[in-house]
Design a protein around this motif. Structure first.
Motif, mmCIF file in Angstrom:
data_model
loop_
_atom_site.group_PDB
_atom_site.id
_atom_site.type_symbol
_atom_site.label_atom_id
_atom_site.label_comp_id
_atom_site.label_asym_id
_atom_site.label_seq_id
_atom_site.Cartn_x
_atom_site.Cartn_y
_atom_site.Cartn_z
ATOM 1 N N PHE A 90 -7.806 -4.946 -1.158
ATOM 2 C CA PHE A 90 -6.891 -4.542 0.010
ATOM 3 C C PHE A 90 -6.973 -5.757 1.115
ATOM 4 C CE2 PHE A 90 -7.323 -3.219 4.409
ATOM 5 C CZ PHE A 90 -6.211 -2.517 4.515
ATOM 6 N N PHE A 91 -5.537 -5.918 1.855
ATOM 7 C CA PHE A 91 -5.597 -6.853 2.707
ATOM 8 C C PHE A 91 -4.461 -6.452 3.894
ATOM 9 C CE2 PHE A 91 -3.639 -11.242 4.189
ATOM 10 C CZ PHE A 91 -4.633 -11.290 5.075
ATOM 11 N N ASP A 92 -5.130 -6.409 4.997
ATOM 12 C CA ASP A 92 -4.040 -5.922 6.176
ATOM 13 C C ASP A 92 -3.787 -7.009 7.075
ATOM 14 O OD1 ASP A 92 -2.475 -5.010 8.491
ATOM 15 O OD2 ASP A 92 -3.933 -3.285 8.711
ATOM 16 N N PRO A 93 -2.845 -7.776 6.980
ATOM 17 C CA PRO A 93 -2.510 -9.179 7.781
ATOM 18 C C PRO A 93 -2.638 -8.526 9.278
ATOM 19 C CG PRO A 93 -0.983 -8.973 6.211
ATOM 20 C CD PRO A 93 -1.756 -7.652 5.945
ATOM 21 N N GLU A 94 -2.179 -7.450 9.735
ATOM 22 C CA GLU A 94 -2.086 -7.383 11.100
ATOM 23 C C GLU A 94 -3.641 -7.165 11.709
ATOM 24 O OE1 GLU A 94 0.554 -6.935 12.941
ATOM 25 O OE2 GLU A 94 1.572 -7.792 11.705
ATOM 26 N N TYR A 95 -4.407 -6.712 10.893
ATOM 27 C CA TYR A 95 -5.833 -6.363 11.640
ATOM 28 C C TYR A 95 -6.795 -7.371 11.879
ATOM 29 C CZ TYR A 95 -10.187 -3.591 12.066
ATOM 30 O OH TYR A 95 -11.247 -3.125 12.608
ATOM 31 N N PRO A 96 -6.843 -8.705 11.286
ATOM 32 C CA PRO A 96 -6.678 -8.904 9.748
ATOM 33 C C PRO A 96 -8.015 -8.544 8.908
ATOM 34 C CG PRO A 96 -7.134 -10.990 10.965
ATOM 35 C CD PRO A 96 -6.906 -9.912 11.840
ATOM 36 N N LEU A 97 -7.788 -7.954 7.936
ATOM 37 C CA LEU A 97 -8.900 -7.383 7.114
ATOM 38 C C LEU A 97 -8.762 -7.501 5.591
ATOM 39 C CD1 LEU A 97 -11.610 -5.791 6.885
ATOM 40 C CD2 LEU A 97 -10.441 -3.630 7.168
ATOM 41 N N VAL A 107 0.375 6.219 8.752
ATOM 42 C CA VAL A 107 1.675 6.270 9.558
ATOM 43 C C VAL A 107 2.225 4.934 9.440
ATOM 44 C CG1 VAL A 107 0.956 8.075 10.966
ATOM 45 C CG2 VAL A 107 0.307 5.790 11.560
ATOM 46 N N ARG A 108 1.584 3.871 8.952
ATOM 47 C CA ARG A 108 2.198 2.465 9.095
ATOM 48 C C ARG A 108 1.587 1.550 7.951
ATOM 49 N NH1 ARG A 108 -0.254 -1.874 10.334
ATOM 50 N NH2 ARG A 108 -2.367 -1.827 11.440
ATOM 51 N N PRO A 109 1.814 1.752 6.680
ATOM 52 C CA PRO A 109 1.515 1.229 5.691
ATOM 53 C C PRO A 109 2.107 -0.269 5.429
ATOM 54 C CG PRO A 109 2.649 2.661 4.496
ATOM 55 C CD PRO A 109 2.411 3.024 5.938
ATOM 56 N N LEU A 110 2.977 -0.592 6.290
ATOM 57 C CA LEU A 110 4.041 -1.812 6.348
ATOM 58 C C LEU A 110 3.318 -3.038 6.431
ATOM 59 C CD1 LEU A 110 7.323 -0.471 7.942
ATOM 60 C CD2 LEU A 110 6.868 -0.807 5.784
ATOM 61 N N GLY A 111 3.336 -4.080 5.648
ATOM 62 C CA GLY A 111 2.491 -4.976 5.606
ATOM 63 C C GLY A 111 1.267 -5.088 5.143
ATOM 64 N N MET A 112 0.611 -3.818 4.832
ATOM 65 C CA MET A 112 -0.596 -3.988 3.858
ATOM 66 C C MET A 112 -0.132 -4.005 2.490
ATOM 67 S SD MET A 112 -2.410 -0.762 6.092
ATOM 68 C CE MET A 112 -2.047 -0.655 7.740
ATOM 69 N N VAL A 153 0.894 -1.219 0.064
ATOM 70 C CA VAL A 153 -0.117 -0.094 0.063
ATOM 71 C C VAL A 153 0.816 1.087 0.126
ATOM 72 C CG1 VAL A 153 -1.420 1.418 1.459
ATOM 73 C CG2 VAL A 153 -1.991 -1.081 1.151
ATOM 74 N N THR A 154 0.399 2.368 -0.677
ATOM 75 C CA THR A 154 1.068 3.531 -0.565
ATOM 76 C C THR A 154 -0.124 4.579 -0.128
ATOM 77 O OG1 THR A 154 0.404 4.362 -2.853
ATOM 78 C CG2 THR A 154 2.531 2.994 -2.567
ATOM 79 N N VAL A 155 0.343 5.840 0.482
ATOM 80 C CA VAL A 155 -0.588 6.672 0.803
ATOM 81 C C VAL A 155 -1.492 7.103 -0.341
ATOM 82 C CG1 VAL A 155 -0.913 9.087 1.699
ATOM 83 C CG2 VAL A 155 0.936 7.378 2.742
ATOM 84 N N ALA A 156 -1.178 6.960 -1.660
ATOM 85 C CA ALA A 156 -2.100 7.473 -2.604
ATOM 86 C C ALA A 156 -3.333 6.215 -2.726
ATOM 87 C CB ALA A 156 -1.235 7.410 -3.915
ATOM 88 N N ASP A 157 -3.203 5.295 -2.301
ATOM 89 C CA ASP A 157 -4.271 4.160 -2.349
ATOM 90 C C ASP A 157 -5.316 4.582 -1.477
ATOM 91 O OD1 ASP A 157 -2.506 2.734 -4.453
ATOM 92 O OD2 ASP A 157 -1.380 1.635 -2.538
#
Length: 109
Positions: A68-75, A51-56, A13-17
């Motif tokens: 979109f996938f955020d493994p930390e949330y997970p969502l 602030v923390r797109p790492l891993g998304m 992910v980037t902020v533009a996304d």
């Protein structure tokens, strides 16, 4: 015979996304697909992306964010017009590969 489609591209992910991700997540919430998730939860997730797109990860259909996938949330969410085109699968495969590379046992879904 169905037309062959290239495999969806997956990238961090980037902020533009964030505007496209917001649209995907709120469409899923509005349709009742994110049971147990509130608009406040999604806004918090979107704030974290600043602030923390790492891993998304995002999946792309051409230049358009399709999932979109955020493994930390997970969502995990894939925009309705792009479902059944392997976007979710590719997102999970990439997240799993990234997790294994970092020494984790897997990812939560």
């Amino acid at each position: 015979m169905p037309e062959h489609q290239p495999a969806p591209a997956v990238r961090p992910v980037t902020v533009a996304d964030i505007p496209a991700i917001r649209e995907i997540l709120f469409a899923a919430l509005d349709s009742g697909e994110l049971r147990g998730t509130t608009s406040r939860d999604l806004n918090h997730e979107l704030d974290l992306m600043q602030v923390r797109p790492l891993g998304m990860l995002v999946s792309l259909a051409g230049d358009e964010v399709a999932g979109f996938f955020d493994p930390e949330y997970p969502l995990l969410a894939v925009h309705l017009p792009f479902r059944r085109q392997r976007h979710g699968t590719r997102l999970v495969e990439r997240a799993l590969a990234d997790a294994l590379e970092q020494g984790a046992a897997g990812v939560d879904l």
